[in-house]
Design an enzyme around this catalytic site. Sequence first.
Site, PDB file in Angstrom:
ATOM      1  N   ASP A 327       0.688  -1.022   0.276  1.00  0.00           N
ATOM      2  CA  ASP A 327      -0.095  -0.334   0.199  1.00  0.00           C
ATOM      3  C   ASP A 327       0.622   1.357   0.439  1.00  0.00           C
ATOM      4  O   ASP A 327       1.728   1.872   0.793  1.00  0.00           O
ATOM      5  CB  ASP A 327      -0.507   0.460   1.502  1.00  0.00           C
ATOM      6  CG  ASP A 327      -2.060   1.323   1.319  1.00  0.00           C
ATOM      7  OD1 ASP A 327      -2.156   1.946   0.719  1.00  0.00           O
ATOM      8  OD2 ASP A 327      -3.071   1.250   1.636  1.00  0.00           O
ATOM      9  N   ARG A 329       0.422   4.253  -0.122  1.00  0.00           N
ATOM     10  CA  ARG A 329      -0.801   5.639  -0.520  1.00  0.00           C
ATOM     11  C   ARG A 329       0.027   6.628   0.934  1.00  0.00           C
ATOM     12  O   ARG A 329       0.098   5.754   2.258  1.00  0.00           O
ATOM     13  CB  ARG A 329      -2.642   5.215   0.055  1.00  0.00           C
ATOM     14  CG  ARG A 329      -2.693   4.960  -0.936  1.00  0.00           C
ATOM     15  CD  ARG A 329      -4.850   4.409  -0.741  1.00  0.00           C
ATOM     16  NE  ARG A 329      -4.080   3.378   0.109  1.00  0.00           N
ATOM     17  CZ  ARG A 329      -5.776   2.364   0.627  1.00  0.00           C
ATOM     18  NH1 ARG A 329      -6.612   3.067  -0.182  1.00  0.00           N
ATOM     19  NH2 ARG A 329      -5.513   1.286   1.001  1.00  0.00           N
TER      20      ARG A 329
END
EC number: 4.1.99.12
Length: 397
Positions: A327, A329
């Site tokens: 991930d 983000r």
Amino acid sequence: MFHRIEEALEDLKKGKVVIVCDDENRENEGDFIALAEYITPETINFMITHGRGLVCVPITEGYAERLQLEPMVSHNTDSHHTAFTVSIDHVSTTTGISAHERATTIQELLNPASKGADFNRPGHIFPLIAKEGGVLRRAGHTEAAVDLAKLCGAEPAGVICEIINEDGTMARVPDLIECAKQFDIKMITIEDLIAYRRHHETLVTREVEITLPTDFGTFHAIGYSNSLDTKEHIALVKGDISTGEPVLVRVHSECLTGDVFGSHRCDCGPQLHAALAQIEREGKGVLLYMRQEGRGIGLLNKLRAYKLQEEGFDTVEANEKLGFPADLRDYGIGAQILKDLGLQSLRLLTNNPRKIAGLQGYDLEVIERVPLQMPAKEENKSYLQTKVNKLGHLLNL
């Protein structure tokens, strides 16, 4: 183990050296860093004696242009694209290699009266051009040095030297800790410097506001730009969110295939629609739509990850095979937008505990996690199970 950024800044302002470590998945190295404005022959001698690496001078593009410092090579194939210019010695030096003469070259590099003709090429000082935006754009020692100089209110230039062990191997964190203790030097990480800047600098700009009627109700839409990249984000606001009460919030990462095309590979589209509907029902809330396609890896890489999933990899394995974290983000920009909207206390629509931690890391209080689970489809059951098993999502499957 590591010191606070504020502590390092205080030492740098006194002309002292600090140690800066980068990520273990990047170079996994530590550099001595000092401010170029305060450089002395003694500091150079300390670096070359105890650091043993190459002495470089991170600078801004402005210095390079003024002194006509061209790139060292026309085609940079370095794995981290370190922006070396041609090396230099000041014309007043002899060989240019002594600690005294290297310090002289650095001091003259910062002299506003200096011109390109005042430096011989090649030489023994290696300028490096930092990316505009610093560690928020590139998490390297080059950018860290310039950022630290700016945070100290000094000339935007530093002096760095990689730290090598006596046996010739690169010093890793355990070695760097011992080095810091031996010489009573503050040690920080680039990761902490990034977090410090994100906390202390405003990176988002409210650009435009409109009324947006939708299938789910009418929202106040606010468009944002940010100074880190070209991505534009949008907040859909419902009702009066300025009362100080906890506000229902959904931070939704862009998913073109799910949000627009109705892909069954994920549950993104249904989550988006359900969040808008729930905010409309409550009469107050925010849906923040972040342009972080594919958990931050971008549309084409997401499609490449889908291709790998068709070959038997799960969503996490596919990202990693492409060279990305599971991930990618970051919630710093989103947190700043929520703060710009006046929010402090959130009821967060999410199944992802990492999103809660990511926002709370920027001084937003998540007082409640509001589940947002969609019915699984045959095509995304495995995907959702992987999110539970490997990403810690809170789903009842």
